[in-house]
Design an enzyme around this catalytic site. Structure first.
Site, PDB file in Angstrom:
ATOM      1  N   ASP A   1       0.857  -1.142   0.005  1.00  0.00           N
ATOM      2  CA  ASP A   1       0.062   0.048  -0.152  1.00  0.00           C
ATOM      3  C   ASP A   1       0.772   1.298   0.000  1.00  0.00           C
ATOM      4  O   ASP A   1       1.956   1.169   0.706  1.00  0.00           O
ATOM      5  CB  ASP A   1      -0.703  -0.071   1.387  1.00  0.00           C
ATOM      6  CG  ASP A   1      -2.019   0.814   1.011  1.00  0.00           C
ATOM      7  OD1 ASP A   1      -3.209   0.095   0.649  1.00  0.00           O
ATOM      8  OD2 ASP A   1      -1.818   2.274   1.330  1.00  0.00           O
TER       9      ASP A   1
ATOM     10  N   TYR B   1     -15.310  12.149  -5.884  1.00  0.00           N
ATOM     11  CA  TYR B   1     -14.149  11.801  -6.421  1.00  0.00           C
ATOM     12  C   TYR B   1     -13.505  13.117  -6.915  1.00  0.00           C
ATOM     13  O   TYR B   1     -12.459  13.315  -6.764  1.00  0.00           O
ATOM     14  CB  TYR B   1     -14.711  11.063  -7.704  1.00  0.00           C
ATOM     15  CG  TYR B   1     -13.664  10.523  -8.689  1.00  0.00           C
ATOM     16  CD1 TYR B   1     -12.389   9.830  -8.295  1.00  0.00           C
ATOM     17  CD2 TYR B   1     -13.884  11.088  -9.918  1.00  0.00           C
ATOM     18  CE1 TYR B   1     -11.473   9.792  -9.392  1.00  0.00           C
ATOM     19  CE2 TYR B   1     -12.747  10.734 -11.011  1.00  0.00           C
ATOM     20  CZ  TYR B   1     -11.662  10.206 -10.630  1.00  0.00           C
ATOM     21  OH  TYR B   1     -10.808  10.017 -11.797  1.00  0.00           O
TER      22      TYR B   1
ATOM     23  N   GLY C   1     -25.297  13.428 -10.844  1.00  0.00           N
ATOM     24  CA  GLY C   1     -23.928  13.971 -10.901  1.00  0.00           C
ATOM     25  C   GLY C   1     -23.155  14.031 -12.221  1.00  0.00           C
ATOM     26  O   GLY C   1     -21.846  14.203 -12.301  1.00  0.00           O
TER      27      GLY C   1
END
Ligand code: UDP
Length: 329
Positions: A51, A141, A284
């Site tokens: 990660d 986002y 959206g």
């Protein structure tokens, strides 16, 4: 010196790794394989699974490898999901990038190219969209990507790193070899969803909204081939390695196609009737997003070469037809 690709097992990341490896560059990939696939990584790249927020892991990569520049694709990227899970988007896209940047600064690596998005603009006042137009994201986002851009700006000022932010419009298509392509689970993007119909995986394509202020009432997007995006990342790294200053660039073809035009082109490419159903709007979605990429053309020397919608859909079809389950076979 190697180029480190964060998220090199994902859609755009894997195509960029292929382009770099095919050009003989030394490539290191970091990916946690949460949404990416090990099978998508070019065999010449050295792969470290982990990660980007794991400091011990990232410090280890920086100690083992000599990294000149970083290209950062590791992020969540589904608009609809970001609306229902905003905190996960802030955590994954913004907080983890902050942790990685801290390691990058500590290890003296000073150049990074990263994925941004047309979603940073929200509903534009006019098209084509220029880089200095108003940014007013319509979903988490886009907000996380805009926040990343701002974080890079201030970290660059304070710590002397240089960055390039690439705001993609609609990434689409697949590698010409047919070996890698788009594979999301669940899939939410228009072209792969359309191609599920001729692949026998769904009966029809849903068209989200037919009352937008466009000629045929459906949303218009600027579809850009993933291989052209890959080229832009390499040009951006080369630009930074030659001393270029931090900057933001749009990446699109500058031509818009409506959802209905995309479905029609897919019918032509696949020879399948692809039934459609017109349903409610999806939340959206701006009516029309088209890029001006003149800045990338002028400063990076970028020129998209796979700019016909038919070519984009043909390359996607080659991938999906032979890999109906993506990389999970
Ligand atoms: N879209 C659609 N049906 C679908 C998926 C998408 O009509 O099953 C529309 C969507 O509303 C948008 C366009 O296709 O106007 C492109 O959507 P996609 O999710 O591929 O990319 P986005 O523009 O959201 O980044």
């Amino acid at each position: 010196m190697a180029i480190l690709i964060l998220g090199g097992a994902g859609y755009i990341g894997s195509h960029t790794v292929y382009a770099l490896c095919e050009g003989g560059r030394d490539v290191v990939v970091v990916d946690n394989l949460e949404t990416g696939f090990a099978a998508a990584i070019h065999p010449n790249a050295r792969f470290y699974k982990g990660d980007i927020s794991d400091k011990n892991f990232i410090n280890g990569v920086f100690q083992k490898e000599k990294i000149s520049s970083v290209i950062h694709f590791a992020a969540y990227s589904l608009v609809g999901e970001s609306v229902t899970r905003p905190l996960e988007y802030y955590e994954n896209n913004l907080c983890k990038t902050r942790d990685f940047l801290a390691c990058m600064v500590a290890n003296g690596v000073d150049k990074i190219v990263f994925s941004s998005t047309a979603a940073t603009y929200g509903e534009p006042d006019e098209v084509p969209i220029m880089e200095d137009d108003r940014t007013q994201p319509a979903n988490p986002y886009g907000e996380t990507k805009l926040a990343m851009e701002k974080m890079f700006h201030w970290v660059a000022e304070a710590h002397g790193i240089r960055y390039v932010s690439l705001r993609y419009f609609n990434a689409s298509g697949a590698h010409e070899s047919g070996k890698i392509g788009e594979a999301h689970n669940p899939e939410s993007h228009l072209i792969p969803l359309i191609l599920q119909v001729p692949n026998g995986q769904s009966e029809y394509i849903s068209i989200f909204g037919n009352d937008y202020p466009t000629a045929d009432g459906t949303c218009i997007r600027d579809y850009i081939h993933v291989t052209d995006l890959a080229t832009a990342h390499i040009l951006a790294v080369d630009y930074l390695e030659k001393g270029g200053k931090s900057d933001i660039f749009n990446l699109g073809n500058g031509v818009g196609f409506s959802v209905k035009e995309v479905v029609d082109t897919a019918r032509k490419v696949t020879g399948h009737p692809i039934p459609q159903k017109e349903v409610e709007r999806r939340g959206g979605d701006p009516a029309k997003l088209i890029a001006s990429s003149q800045k990338a053309v002028k400063i990076l020397g970028w020129r998209p070469t796979h700019d016909s919608l038919e070519e984009i859909i043909s390359s996607a079809w080659k991938w999906h037809k032979h890999h109906p389950k993506g990389f999970q076979e």
